[in-house]
Enzyme design. Structure first.
Site, short mmCIF file in Angstrom:
data_model
loop_
_atom_site.label_atom_id
_atom_site.label_comp_id
_atom_site.label_asym_id
_atom_site.label_seq_id
_atom_site.Cartn_x
_atom_site.Cartn_y
_atom_site.Cartn_z
N ARG A 123 1.19 -1.17 0.53
CA ARG A 123 -0.13 -0.29 0.09
C ARG A 123 0.72 1.72 0.01
O ARG A 123 1.72 1.29 1.26
CB ARG A 123 -0.63 -0.10 1.04
CG ARG A 123 -1.79 1.08 1.36
CD ARG A 123 -2.68 0.88 2.38
NE ARG A 123 -4.03 0.64 1.67
CZ ARG A 123 -5.15 0.79 2.25
NH1 ARG A 123 -4.99 1.71 3.00
NH2 ARG A 123 -6.38 0.19 1.48
N HIS A 150 -7.24 0.73 -6.92
CA HIS A 150 -7.36 0.34 -5.49
C HIS A 150 -7.83 -0.90 -6.01
O HIS A 150 -9.00 -1.51 -5.88
CB HIS A 150 -8.25 0.96 -4.53
CG HIS A 150 -8.19 0.67 -3.54
ND1 HIS A 150 -7.45 -0.72 -2.96
CD2 HIS A 150 -9.25 0.95 -2.25
CE1 HIS A 150 -7.63 -1.30 -1.99
NE2 HIS A 150 -8.32 -0.21 -0.96
N GLN A 153 -9.60 -3.60 -4.11
CA GLN A 153 -11.39 -3.06 -3.45
C GLN A 153 -12.19 -3.25 -4.44
O GLN A 153 -13.57 -4.07 -3.71
CB GLN A 153 -10.83 -1.63 -3.24
CG GLN A 153 -12.51 -1.07 -2.64
CD GLN A 153 -13.01 -1.74 -1.47
OE1 GLN A 153 -12.44 -2.10 -0.32
NE2 GLN A 153 -14.31 -2.22 -1.45
N ASP A 241 -16.99 7.04 -2.60
CA ASP A 241 -15.93 7.18 -0.95
C ASP A 241 -15.81 9.11 -0.61
O ASP A 241 -16.02 10.10 -1.30
CB ASP A 241 -14.58 6.91 -2.24
CG ASP A 241 -13.16 7.03 -2.01
OD1 ASP A 241 -13.41 5.80 -0.30
OD2 ASP A 241 -12.47 6.54 -2.31
N CYS A 285 -16.28 2.18 0.11
CA CYS A 285 -15.26 1.09 -0.03
C CYS A 285 -14.74 0.66 1.72
O CYS A 285 -14.42 0.16 2.07
CB CYS A 285 -14.22 0.85 -1.71
SG CYS A 285 -13.01 2.88 -0.32
N ARG A 313 -13.69 -8.61 0.37
CA ARG A 313 -11.98 -8.58 0.53
C ARG A 313 -11.64 -9.63 0.87
O ARG A 313 -10.87 -10.35 0.00
CB ARG A 313 -12.08 -7.18 1.63
CG ARG A 313 -12.46 -5.31 1.04
CD ARG A 313 -11.51 -5.13 -0.28
NE ARG A 313 -10.40 -5.52 -0.38
CZ ARG A 313 -9.84 -3.89 -0.11
NH1 ARG A 313 -10.25 -3.00 1.06
NH2 ARG A 313 -8.26 -4.10 0.55
N1 CP Z 1 -11.34 -0.27 1.78
C1 CP Z 1 -10.18 0.19 2.29
O1 CP Z 1 -9.03 -0.34 1.78
O2 CP Z 1 -9.83 0.32 3.68
P1 CP Z 1 -8.37 0.38 4.08
O3 CP Z 1 -7.99 1.41 3.95
O4 CP Z 1 -8.84 0.23 6.08
O5 CP Z 1 -7.91 -0.99 4.22
N1 NVA Z 2 -10.08 6.80 -1.85
C1 NVA Z 2 -9.27 5.77 -0.50
C2 NVA Z 2 -9.86 4.72 -0.49
C3 NVA Z 2 -9.11 4.50 1.16
C4 NVA Z 2 -8.93 3.37 1.32
C5 NVA Z 2 -7.79 6.41 0.31
O1 NVA Z 2 -7.12 6.84 -1.35
O2 NVA Z 2 -7.85 7.05 1.00
#
Ligand code: CP
Ligand code: NVA
Length: 330
Positions: A123, A150, A153, A241, A285, A313
């Protein structure tokens, strides 16, 4: 296999240099439709409990290393629980607590992790770091969210749509709000599954034009709107989102006030949901800010499937791990 039994097998053999055909899971626009279909089918099968113990063998005794440059609840826990359910092991690295936080390069970190682990989930704050991790890895790398996409997701979201609404082909999904990383993976998915994606954003926050054009050229049906009501008319699924993604600044900063202000007309509330088709579902998400991008009545109401998305997930990522560790090539 227990950890003690695994350690008796001795150190992991040095991987082949420059191994080709690694099954990286980086972005939905880089993976063939048949592979994504197979992974979704595995996700459904894992959820139903149809996968026989022997079918999970690719993960047995293998180790997943997860590297986080940003916070996570769902991604971290669902990958950890999933890998363990498949008989594997997990190690987690928070970048600031590792040598990455003191300037060791992603490339060197990737080379080292490849000697310990069988698959890496990353990540990252920057897409370029994900590319660097994959370029130097000799094991598969999974994108656990970047600033640009992502994919894990959206695999869970596609699975959720299918189990609640049936096949995606011919259906309409409407994205409302910021044209962000999660939105981009929805755009990528349209080239594979035959649904229409309507995207309603302020003009300045529309998804990247070149990316949208590329996906359209690959067969994706993506229609851009600025009016959320028009975009939601008759949709089978409405998705939003957070208006403030990680890495975009601190909530409350004066600099972000204008960004938030332009999104105000894009809140998903009962009035907007009423324009969707009968039986339409609402997706997010998570994490969510109630009364900002979505009203509490919608996210906590009967059309919301957000907890199914979160659960899926786990199931679909077991499919992703299974595929990544099953061999080489698409
Ligand atoms: N939706 C998602 O990726 O959640 P987290 O940031 O908690 O991993
Ligand atoms: N768009 C959000 C998604 C989090 C899962 C971010 O990048 O923070």
């Amino acid at each position: 296999m227990t950890a003690a039994e695994a350690s008796k097998r001795g150190p992991k053999p040095a991987p082949r240099r420059g191994a080709k055909g690694l099954r990286h899971f980086l972005d939905l626009d880089q993976i063939p439709t048949a592979t994504l279909r197979a992974i979704l089918d595995l996700g459904h099968a894992y959820k139903r409990g149809d996968v026989l113990p022997g079918d999970a063998r690719p993960c047995t005794g293998k180790t997943l290393a997860m590297v986080f440059e940003k916070p996570s609840t769902r991604t971290r826990v669902s990958f950890e629980v999933g890998m363990k359910q498949l008989g594997g092991f997990v190690t987690i690295i928070n970048s600031q607590e590792s040598q990455l936080g003191r300037g060791e390069t992603i490339a060197d970190t990737s080379r080292v992790l490849s000697r310990y682990a069988d698959v890496v989930m990353f990540r990252t704050l920057r897409e370029s770091s994900l590319v660097e991790m994959a370029a130097h890895a000799t094991v598969p790398v999974i994108n656990g969210l970047s600033d640009k996409s992502h994919p894990c997701q959206i695999m869970a979201d596609l699975m959720t749509f299918e189990e609640i609404k049936g096949p995606l082909a011919g259906r309409t999904v409407t994205w409302v709000g910021d044209g962000n990383n999660v939105c981009a993976s929805w755009v990528h998915a349209t080239a594979h599954f035959g649904f229409t994606l309507r995207v309603a954003t302020p003009k300045a926050l529309a998804p990247d034009t070149r990316m949208v054009e590329r996906v359209r050229a690959a067969g994706g049906d993506v229609v851009l709107f600025t009016d959320p009501a028009e975009a939601v008319d008759g949709a089978d699924c409405v998705v939003t989102d957070t208006w403030l993604s990680m890495g975009h600044g601190v909530d409350g900063d004066a600099a972000l006030k204008a960004h938030i202000a332009q999104l105000e007309p894009y809140r998903v509330d009962d009035e907007l949901m009423a324009r969707a088709a009968l039986g339409a579902v609402f997706m997010h998400c998570l994490p969510a800010s109630r009364e900002r991008e979505v009203s509490a009545a919608v996210i906590d109401g009967p059309q919301s499937v957000v907890w199914d998305e979160a659960e899926n997930r786990l199931h679909v990522q077991k499919g992703i791990l299974h595929w990544c560790l099953s061999g080489t090539g698409a």
